[in-house]
Design a protein around this motif. Structure first.
Motif, PDB file in Angstrom:
ATOM      1  N   GLN A 403       0.864  -1.328  -0.018  1.00 51.73           N
ATOM      2  CA  GLN A 403      -0.025   0.081  -0.034  1.00 51.73           C
ATOM      3  C   GLN A 403       0.757   1.256   0.000  1.00 51.73           C
ATOM      4  O   GLN A 403       0.461   2.179  -0.735  1.00 51.73           O
ATOM      5  N   GLN A 404       2.044   1.445   0.877  1.00 51.57           N
ATOM      6  CA  GLN A 404       2.999   2.355   0.895  1.00 51.57           C
ATOM      7  C   GLN A 404       3.529   2.855  -0.648  1.00 51.57           C
ATOM      8  O   GLN A 404       4.017   3.774  -0.857  1.00 51.57           O
ATOM      9  N   LEU A 405       3.873   1.482  -1.090  1.00 54.12           N
ATOM     10  CA  LEU A 405       4.758   1.505  -2.385  1.00 54.12           C
ATOM     11  C   LEU A 405       3.670   2.366  -3.479  1.00 54.12           C
ATOM     12  O   LEU A 405       4.175   3.081  -4.323  1.00 54.12           O
ATOM     13  N   LYS A 406       2.398   1.947  -3.549  1.00 53.80           N
ATOM     14  CA  LYS A 406       1.435   2.431  -4.682  1.00 53.80           C
ATOM     15  C   LYS A 406       0.884   3.723  -4.254  1.00 53.80           C
ATOM     16  O   LYS A 406       0.977   4.419  -5.312  1.00 53.80           O
ATOM     17  N   SER A 407       0.697   3.753  -3.032  1.00 55.38           N
ATOM     18  CA  SER A 407       0.089   5.420  -2.541  1.00 55.38           C
ATOM     19  C   SER A 407       0.313   5.831  -1.252  1.00 55.38           C
ATOM     20  O   SER A 407      -0.300   5.856  -0.232  1.00 55.38           O
ATOM     21  N   PRO A 408       1.708   6.194  -1.250  1.00 58.10           N
ATOM     22  CA  PRO A 408       2.308   6.783   0.188  1.00 58.10           C
ATOM     23  C   PRO A 408       1.629   8.091   0.446  1.00 58.10           C
ATOM     24  O   PRO A 408       1.109   8.843  -0.680  1.00 58.10           O
ATOM     25  N   ASN A 409       1.373   8.638   1.715  1.00 54.50           N
ATOM     26  CA  ASN A 409       1.151   9.757   2.028  1.00 54.50           C
ATOM     27  C   ASN A 409       2.333  10.817   2.181  1.00 54.50           C
ATOM     28  O   ASN A 409       2.878  10.988   3.078  1.00 54.50           O
ATOM     29  N   LEU A 410       2.782  11.159   0.787  1.00 56.77           N
ATOM     30  CA  LEU A 410       3.783  11.660   0.324  1.00 56.77           C
ATOM     31  C   LEU A 410       5.107  10.893   0.796  1.00 56.77           C
ATOM     32  O   LEU A 410       5.996  10.547  -0.260  1.00 56.77           O
ATOM     33  N   SER A 411       5.388  10.269   1.945  1.00 50.93           N
ATOM     34  CA  SER A 411       6.412   9.451   2.178  1.00 50.93           C
ATOM     35  C   SER A 411       5.722   8.049   3.055  1.00 50.93           C
ATOM     36  O   SER A 411       5.211   8.227   3.989  1.00 50.93           O
ATOM     37  N   VAL A 412       6.696   6.983   3.004  1.00 50.36           N
ATOM     38  CA  VAL A 412       6.352   5.873   3.793  1.00 50.36           C
ATOM     39  C   VAL A 412       6.766   6.279   5.468  1.00 50.36           C
ATOM     40  O   VAL A 412       6.590   5.840   6.602  1.00 50.36           O
ATOM     41  N   GLY A 413       7.747   7.490   5.326  1.00 51.90           N
ATOM     42  CA  GLY A 413       8.505   7.921   6.558  1.00 51.90           C
ATOM     43  C   GLY A 413       7.452   8.486   7.452  1.00 51.90           C
ATOM     44  O   GLY A 413       7.524   8.422   8.593  1.00 51.90           O
ATOM     45  N   ILE A 414       6.258   9.123   6.943  1.00 52.36           N
ATOM     46  CA  ILE A 414       5.285   9.572   7.706  1.00 52.36           C
ATOM     47  C   ILE A 414       4.555   8.464   8.367  1.00 52.36           C
ATOM     48  O   ILE A 414       4.252   8.610   9.611  1.00 52.36           O
ATOM     49  N   PHE A 415       4.137   7.435   7.588  1.00 56.21           N
ATOM     50  CA  PHE A 415       3.607   6.416   8.180  1.00 56.21           C
ATOM     51  C   PHE A 415       4.285   5.891   9.411  1.00 56.21           C
ATOM     52  O   PHE A 415       3.706   5.419  10.243  1.00 56.21           O
ATOM     53  N   ALA A 416       5.770   5.484   8.938  1.00 54.88           N
ATOM     54  CA  ALA A 416       6.326   4.901  10.211  1.00 54.88           C
ATOM     55  C   ALA A 416       6.489   5.697  11.470  1.00 54.88           C
ATOM     56  O   ALA A 416       6.194   5.346  12.566  1.00 54.88           O
ATOM     57  N   GLN A 417       6.837   7.050  11.134  1.00 59.76           N
ATOM     58  CA  GLN A 417       6.640   7.975  12.346  1.00 59.76           C
ATOM     59  C   GLN A 417       5.493   8.085  13.324  1.00 59.76           C
ATOM     60  O   GLN A 417       5.614   8.018  14.478  1.00 59.76           O
ATOM     61  N   ASN A 418       4.525   8.051  12.311  1.00 59.73           N
ATOM     62  CA  ASN A 418       3.291   8.034  13.301  1.00 59.73           C
ATOM     63  C   ASN A 418       3.061   6.778  14.174  1.00 59.73           C
ATOM     64  O   ASN A 418       2.721   7.022  15.345  1.00 59.73           O
ATOM     65  N   GLY A 419       3.344   5.690  13.603  1.00 59.29           N
ATOM     66  CA  GLY A 419       3.221   4.425  14.470  1.00 59.29           C
ATOM     67  C   GLY A 419       4.308   4.570  15.532  1.00 59.29           C
ATOM     68  O   GLY A 419       4.083   4.074  16.795  1.00 59.29           O
ATOM     69  N   VAL A 420       5.640   4.783  15.417  1.00 60.65           N
ATOM     70  CA  VAL A 420       6.623   4.426  16.086  1.00 60.65           C
ATOM     71  C   VAL A 420       6.678   5.688  17.407  1.00 60.65           C
ATOM     72  O   VAL A 420       6.911   5.398  18.235  1.00 60.65           O
ATOM     73  N   TYR A 421       6.335   6.858  16.723  1.00 57.32           N
ATOM     74  CA  TYR A 421       6.410   7.916  17.716  1.00 57.32           C
ATOM     75  C   TYR A 421       5.149   7.697  18.828  1.00 57.32           C
ATOM     76  O   TYR A 421       5.257   8.010  20.082  1.00 57.32           O
ATOM     77  N   ALA A 422       4.123   7.191  18.229  1.00 55.23           N
ATOM     78  CA  ALA A 422       3.177   6.929  19.304  1.00 55.23           C
ATOM     79  C   ALA A 422       3.476   5.633  20.428  1.00 55.23           C
ATOM     80  O   ALA A 422       2.990   5.805  21.535  1.00 55.23           O
TER      81      ALA A 422
END
Length: 504
Positions: A403-422
């Motif tokens: 899903q992140q390869l096909k349609s990232p919200n700008l970058s997979v970095g944002i997706f990962a930061q949101n989870g790890v930071y929480a």
């Protein structure tokens, strides 16, 4: 897929990647022969030199995010990103490491645990709290996804293979061998990976020397030609580096909190002698200093691709470093750099798979369903459950990575930061209080963790703060709010509630 690799590069990279895989399998098989129980899988040797442990610390704190994803943010937004990711966050991490490492050895060495959930469960003598952390540890899957996407982008560019095929191959191979080797195989590979990463970091940093022919002033002028805020210390046009609150305050808070995770701080417990701690810290911090500067490569990549396109096609943010490496270096240097980038991903990915599968097995499955084990065959059954957990994580990781390869919200970095930071926002108060305060009540830290979890996602998805009104939002803002609110709640409850003896 933008193909920049020559046929010679593609062929040579295939050969080297296959050899790299064979070397990993050699160590995995060697390690797997020694795995007789979950303890064997999860615990490695403790007789390491400060040099080896320092390298392991540097490898575990940096990954595909540092080498592949974060430079993409800098390529988009310029010097403000270098100040944030390359100066402020590293300084906060180094200060936190120096201040907390020795304190942890004194106050926390008696709480030996394999996972965050175990550490917290033992520290506060609560299995329910451990189960809570085992559940929210699933947020770390977002970091696994980031690494899988980063590795896929690099290998797809250099091998000229469709990203989805590379993604499936990476997940099958890495998750497959992690079902067997565990810590025994990681012991042999981490120091080698960190050394290779160091060599590649230096190569990447020196690759931009051509842009300094007219000195630093000439380099800045080149950056200014990219856009109005590209060479400024703040970039109002970005969503991560708009002002010094985001760049300095939030990143300093995040940098301090990142260290308050046992899998980072407990590295110091691998040292037998107290006098080795200073050498361990010096090695770790010096190597990390080089690793964190790899974000500068984002500036070089932007000057190399001023409009961020190849053959008229836009380069996705997560693929900028891959495109730069393939087009900038000769065949053999490209291969070396690719191996370094793979090592950067695998050194953290292996640890995440091992830690997360052990958490789900020991801290979630066993407390809830442990009665189904046959006492005689418990070790073998536990290892089987752990392998099933790895299969479960592999399936989730593939779906989310695709899903992140096909349609990232700008970058997979944002997706990962949101989870790890929480995740580490929830862990910050219990780890900090466990190290520095006495007679902490379970209710105090449990409430703080829940508050941090709720505040982070409420701020991020509820868009409550003025900073959170963009199409893409900064997870560091939500995490900073969560850390501050949970710390206030924790300190208030600790001061106003009577002490309890439930704290170890």
């Amino acid at each position: 897929m933008n193909n920049l690799a020559s046929s010679e590069q593609i062929f040579a990279t295939w050969i080297v990647v296959i050899l790299y895989m064979l070397v990993i399998l050699f160590f995995v098989i060697r390690g797997a022969l020694k795995v007789k129980s979950m303890s064997d899988y999860a615990i490695g040797s403790i007789s390491f030199s400060p040099l080896a442990v320092g390298l392991a610390l540097a490898a575990s704190m940096t990954s595909a995010a540092t080498f592949i994803i974060n430079p993409g943010f800098i390529a988009l937004y310029g010097l403000s990103g270098v100040l944030s990711f390359g100066v402020v966050m590293p300084l906060a991490i180094f200060c936190s490491l120096i201040l907390l490492t020795k304190k942890f050895r004194k106050s926390g060495s008696h709480v030996k645990a394999l996972t965050m959930a175990q550490w917290i469960g033992k520290m506060y003598q609560s299995q329910n709290y451990a189960i809570f952390f085992a559940f929210i540890s699933l947020l770390l899957v977002t970091f696994i996804v980031l690494i899988c996407v980063g590795l896929t982008q690099v290998l797809a560019s250099t091998l000229n293979v469709e990203p989805v095929i590379v993604l499936l191959s990476v997940i099958v191979f890495v998750f497959g061998y992690m079902m067997f080797g565990g810590a025994n195989s990681m012991v042999y590979t981490n120091a080698i990976q960190a050394t290779l990463m160091l060599v590649v970091a230096v190569i990447l940093l020196f690759s931009g020397m051509e842009y300094f022919q007219d000195g630093i002033g000439g380099f800045v002028k080149k950056l200014e030609s990219i856009g109005p805020h590209y060479a400024s210390l703040t970039n109002p046009d970005s969503f991560l580096f708009r002002d010094f609150f985001e760049i300095i305050f939030c990143q300093a808070v995040i940098g301090i909190a990142i260290v308050c995770q046992p899998h980072i701080i407990t590295k110091s417990l691998l040292l037998k002698d107290e006098k080795d701690v200073n050498r361990y810290l010096i090695v770790g911090i010096l190597v990390l200093l080089v690793f964190f500067q790899v974000v500068f490569v984002g500036l070089f990549a932007r000057l190399h691709f001023p409009d961020l396109t190849v053959n008229g096609k836009p380069i996705p943010m997560d693929g900028i470093v891959s495109a730069y490496v393939v087009s900038e270096f000769s065949v053999y240097v490209t291969i070396l750099v690719v191996l370094g980038l793979i090592s950067a991903g695998l050194s953290t990915l292996e640890g995440l798979i091992q830690s997360l599968s052990a958490t789900l097995t020991a801290d979630l499955f066993n407390p809830l369903f442990g009665k189904i084990y046959d006492p005689v065959k418990r070790d073998k059954q536990e290892i089987l459950v752990n392998k099933l957990m790895i299969v479960f994580l592999a399936i989730i990781s593939f779906v989310l990575s695709y899903q992140q390869l096909k349609s990232p919200n700008l970058s997979v970095g944002i997706f990962a930061q949101n989870g790890v930071y929480a995740y580490f926002s929830s862990a910050f108060v219990p780890v900090l209080f466990g190290m520095f305060l006495k007679d902490v009540r379970l209710k105090t830290v449990f409430t703080s963790s829940i508050v941090a979890f709720l505040v982070h996602f409420t701020v991020y998805y509820g868009r409550f703060l003025p900073y959170m009104k963009e199409t893409v939002n900064n997870p560091a803002i939500a995490s900073t709010a969560a850390l501050i609110v949970s710390l206030i709640v924790g300190l208030s409850m600790h001061l106003y509630l009577k002490p309890s003896q439930n704290h170890v």
